[in-house]
Design a protein around this motif. Structure first.
Motif, PDB file in Angstrom:
ATOM      1  N   ASP A   8      12.331 -32.460 -53.999  1.00 42.78           N
ATOM      2  CA  ASP A   8      12.941 -32.664 -54.375  1.00 42.78           C
ATOM      3  C   ASP A   8      13.693 -31.823 -55.878  1.00 42.78           C
ATOM      4  O   ASP A   8      14.539 -31.744 -56.782  1.00 42.78           O
ATOM      5  N   LYS A  50      13.532 -28.673 -56.540  1.00 38.80           N
ATOM      6  CA  LYS A  50      15.411 -28.357 -55.610  1.00 38.80           C
ATOM      7  C   LYS A  50      16.553 -27.867 -56.791  1.00 38.80           C
ATOM      8  O   LYS A  50      17.047 -27.013 -56.392  1.00 38.80           O
ATOM      9  N   ASP A  51      16.051 -29.843 -57.352  1.00 39.67           N
ATOM     10  CA  ASP A  51      17.427 -29.236 -58.142  1.00 39.67           C
ATOM     11  C   ASP A  51      17.161 -28.294 -59.071  1.00 39.67           C
ATOM     12  O   ASP A  51      18.487 -27.943 -59.958  1.00 39.67           O
TER      13      ASP A  51
END
Length: 154
Positions: free
Chosen positions: A44, A47-48
């Motif tokens: 995550d 991905k950010d």
């Protein structure tokens, strides 16, 4: 990038060159996996960071396009990425229509133009084309030679 959690360490905005290349080639899944493995962060978080880099890249490209368009005198509305692309209205389906290439369409236009010019001149197309007449003459000569040779040697 703004980090709402002040207790965590600051986000490293610089991405590895290999990851940047993957992003530019739209290989986002591999970029996320590679970044997560290289820096030991969660998927995550990776991905950010990649999303942030991707939006910054798009903004940079938009600015470049805008400056080029301003230099060339093109209005900004013509190159806007914000609006949805306008689709052509769907054409009604025709059952026996075959898509043709521009080259064959050009040939058909040329052929129609020649036919109209010949019609304007009053030219009538012959009943048998010239090549068919020539083939008939050759066939008749061959048949004649066959019968002559048959009667001589037969």
């Amino acid at each position: 990038m703004f980090n709402s959690d002040s207790s965590s360490k600051p986000v490293n905005a610089k991405l590895p060159k290999a990851v940047m290349m993957m992003i530019e080639k739209n290989n986002l899944v591999m970029a996320i996996k590679t970044l997560a493995e290289d820096e030991n962060i969660s998927m995550d978080d990776a991905k950010d960071r990649i999303d942030a880099y991707e939006t910054a890249l798009k903004v940079k490209q938009q600015q470049k396009l805008t400056t080029i368009a301003n230099k060339q005198g093109i209005p900004n509305e013509a190159i806007s990425f914000d609006r949805a692309p306008t689709a052509e209205p769907p054409q009604p389906l025709v059952k026996n229509r075959v898509k043709t290439t521009e080259q064959s369409q050009g040939f058909k236009r040329l052929q129609a133009g020649v036919d109209s010019q010949l019609n304007d001149l009053g030219y009538k197309k012959p009943l048998l084309p010239f090549w068919l007449k020539r083939l008939l003459v050759i066939a008749v000569v061959m048949i004649g030679l066959f019968f002559i040779l048959r009667s001589v040697f037969g």
